[in-house]
Design a protein around this motif. Sequence first.
Motif, PDB file in Angstrom:
ATOM      1  N   LEU A   1       4.006  -3.959   2.967  1.00  0.00           N
ATOM      2  CA  LEU A   1       4.866  -2.796   2.759  1.00  0.00           C
ATOM      3  C   LEU A   1       3.993  -1.561   2.684  1.00  0.00           C
ATOM      4  O   LEU A   1       2.886  -1.613   2.144  1.00  0.00           O
ATOM      5  CB  LEU A   1       5.640  -2.895   1.445  1.00  0.00           C
ATOM      6  N   PHE A   2       4.504  -0.463   3.196  1.00  0.00           N
ATOM      7  CA  PHE A   2       3.821   0.820   3.038  1.00  0.00           C
ATOM      8  C   PHE A   2       4.804   1.743   2.338  1.00  0.00           C
ATOM      9  O   PHE A   2       5.835   2.115   2.905  1.00  0.00           O
ATOM     10  CB  PHE A   2       3.399   1.383   4.396  1.00  0.00           C
ATOM     11  N   MET A   3       4.495   2.073   1.078  1.00  0.00           N
ATOM     12  CA  MET A   3       5.459   2.848   0.283  1.00  0.00           C
ATOM     13  C   MET A   3       5.153   4.333   0.307  1.00  0.00           C
ATOM     14  O   MET A   3       4.003   4.755   0.203  1.00  0.00           O
ATOM     15  CB  MET A   3       5.467   2.351  -1.164  1.00  0.00           C
ATOM     16  N   THR A   4       6.213   5.089   0.450  1.00  0.00           N
ATOM     17  CA  THR A   4       6.076   6.531   0.454  1.00  0.00           C
ATOM     18  C   THR A   4       7.306   7.151  -0.208  1.00  0.00           C
ATOM     19  O   THR A   4       8.327   6.493  -0.371  1.00  0.00           O
ATOM     20  CB  THR A   4       5.868   7.052   1.902  1.00  0.00           C
ATOM     21  N   ALA A   5       7.164   8.400  -0.619  1.00  0.00           N
ATOM     22  CA  ALA A   5       8.299   9.162  -1.159  1.00  0.00           C
ATOM     23  C   ALA A   5       7.910  10.627  -1.071  1.00  0.00           C
ATOM     24  O   ALA A   5       6.711  10.961  -1.022  1.00  0.00           O
ATOM     25  CB  ALA A   5       8.598   8.769  -2.598  1.00  0.00           C
ATOM     26  N   ASP A   6       8.902  11.471  -1.034  1.00  0.00           N
ATOM     27  CA  ASP A   6       8.682  12.906  -0.976  1.00  0.00           C
ATOM     28  C   ASP A   6       7.754  13.337  -2.130  1.00  0.00           C
ATOM     29  O   ASP A   6       7.988  12.943  -3.275  1.00  0.00           O
ATOM     30  CB  ASP A   6      10.077  13.543  -1.155  1.00  0.00           C
TER      31      ASP A   6
ATOM     32  N   ASP B   1       0.854  -1.193   0.000  1.00  0.00           N
ATOM     33  CA  ASP B   1       0.000   0.000   0.000  1.00  0.00           C
ATOM     34  C   ASP B   1       0.882   1.233   0.000  1.00  0.00           C
ATOM     35  O   ASP B   1       2.085   1.154   0.274  1.00  0.00           O
ATOM     36  CB  ASP B   1      -0.897   0.003   1.254  1.00  0.00           C
ATOM     37  N   GLY B   2       0.281   2.361  -0.277  1.00  0.00           N
ATOM     38  CA  GLY B   2       1.054   3.598  -0.211  1.00  0.00           C
ATOM     39  C   GLY B   2       0.475   4.681  -1.087  1.00  0.00           C
ATOM     40  O   GLY B   2      -0.580   4.500  -1.712  1.00  0.00           O
ATOM     41  N   TYR B   3       1.179   5.779  -1.114  1.00  0.00           N
ATOM     42  CA  TYR B   3       0.725   6.969  -1.825  1.00  0.00           C
ATOM     43  C   TYR B   3       0.785   6.760  -3.342  1.00  0.00           C
ATOM     44  O   TYR B   3       1.476   5.855  -3.815  1.00  0.00           O
ATOM     45  CB  TYR B   3       1.588   8.162  -1.410  1.00  0.00           C
ATOM     46  N   SER B   4       0.063   7.619  -4.078  1.00  0.00           N
ATOM     47  CA  SER B   4       0.082   7.500  -5.535  1.00  0.00           C
ATOM     48  C   SER B   4       1.444   7.953  -6.071  1.00  0.00           C
ATOM     49  O   SER B   4       2.142   8.744  -5.423  1.00  0.00           O
ATOM     50  CB  SER B   4      -1.039   8.333  -6.158  1.00  0.00           C
ATOM     51  N   SER B   5       1.782   7.427  -7.239  1.00  0.00           N
ATOM     52  CA  SER B   5       3.045   7.773  -7.934  1.00  0.00           C
ATOM     53  C   SER B   5       4.302   7.493  -7.114  1.00  0.00           C
ATOM     54  O   SER B   5       5.281   8.219  -7.195  1.00  0.00           O
ATOM     55  CB  SER B   5       3.045   9.246  -8.380  1.00  0.00           C
ATOM     56  N   CYS B   6       4.251   6.431  -6.309  1.00  0.00           N
ATOM     57  CA  CYS B   6       5.444   6.012  -5.543  1.00  0.00           C
ATOM     58  C   CYS B   6       6.176   4.900  -6.271  1.00  0.00           C
ATOM     59  O   CYS B   6       7.168   4.387  -5.763  1.00  0.00           O
ATOM     60  CB  CYS B   6       5.028   5.401  -4.213  1.00  0.00           C
TER      61      CYS B   6
ATOM     62  N   LEU C   1       8.617   1.726   3.395  1.00  0.00           N
ATOM     63  CA  LEU C   1       9.698   1.863   2.409  1.00  0.00           C
ATOM     64  C   LEU C   1       9.595   3.269   1.818  1.00  0.00           C
ATOM     65  O   LEU C   1       8.663   3.565   1.066  1.00  0.00           O
ATOM     66  CB  LEU C   1       9.543   0.800   1.305  1.00  0.00           C
ATOM     67  N   ASP C   2      10.524   4.132   2.207  1.00  0.00           N
ATOM     68  CA  ASP C   2      10.586   5.474   1.623  1.00  0.00           C
ATOM     69  C   ASP C   2      11.630   5.402   0.509  1.00  0.00           C
ATOM     70  O   ASP C   2      12.822   5.275   0.768  1.00  0.00           O
ATOM     71  CB  ASP C   2      10.999   6.493   2.695  1.00  0.00           C
ATOM     72  N   ASN C   3      11.137   5.444  -0.738  1.00  0.00           N
ATOM     73  CA  ASN C   3      12.064   5.234  -1.858  1.00  0.00           C
ATOM     74  C   ASN C   3      12.469   6.537  -2.547  1.00  0.00           C
ATOM     75  O   ASN C   3      12.902   6.516  -3.698  1.00  0.00           O
ATOM     76  CB  ASN C   3      11.477   4.221  -2.859  1.00  0.00           C
TER      77      ASN C   3
END
Length: 251
Positions: free
Chosen positions: A159-164, A20-25, A216-218
């Motif tokens: 996993l929880f995906m995130t990025a700036d 799961d996570g934010y869009s466009s990650c 996971l902050d990629n």
Amino acid sequence: MSDTETIRRAAPRRVIVAIDGYSSCGKSTFARAIAARLGYIFIDTGAMYRAVTLHALERGAIRSGIVDEERVVALLDDLTIAFRFNPARGASDIYVNGEPVEGRIRTVEVSNCVSGVSAIPEVRRRLVAMQQELGRRRGVVMDGRDIGTVVFPDAEIKLFMTADPAVRARRRYDELQARGETVSLGEIERSVRARDEADTHRTVSPLRQAPDAVVLDNSHMSVEEQMEWFMRLYRQRTGEPATAEESCASR
Ligand code: DC
């Protein structure tokens, strides 16, 4: 090695990987790569919400951006969604009522209406049931917004995906530029932030991190670095070697 151990090694335990996570990650790209590496099925649940949205647009249940919830729910009665592997793409295409729609679900029109459709409780109930059925035999990598919290709360790996947001906007901008679409970076960053807001604040199944998910902050990681990171986690969680070759090598 005992017979029991030989059998256990020969047939690795198949698990569910929930992303799961934010869009466009880069969730879908990463999920597809993990599925290929493990020999698992990949299910893009965002594509399912997009497919329902496209169907609703084509049947007139969304007009001028206004979603007629009752009409969308009525359409669900005769709706079938399927995935079929497309060897030319090396990935599965999505079908609605037997018709291939993969090429039409990522338009700006669908993107603008999908939040309204995915907020309808009956739509979510139907799609969640389909997703649970698709993952019944495990051995799947599923990406979305509510996979670790609602669809498979018992997934072995979450996993929880995130990025700036600025990094995500830049990636999306580069993708669109490569496709020849002209949009401003500022406009994309605003749309990324608006989708974050809509995904995390809707009343039905908002995007949130499952308590047992690993973040996971990629923002500053390549796809290869993400894969190495994931495989370490996979080995820790399952106690299995990662691939058939590694499995043979370890015997
Ligand atoms: O991942 P995506 O951008 O293709 O998803 C499209 C939309 O569907 C997005 O607005 C969030 C929604 N979605 C959802 O509500 N639940 C999911 N499991 C997957 C996507």
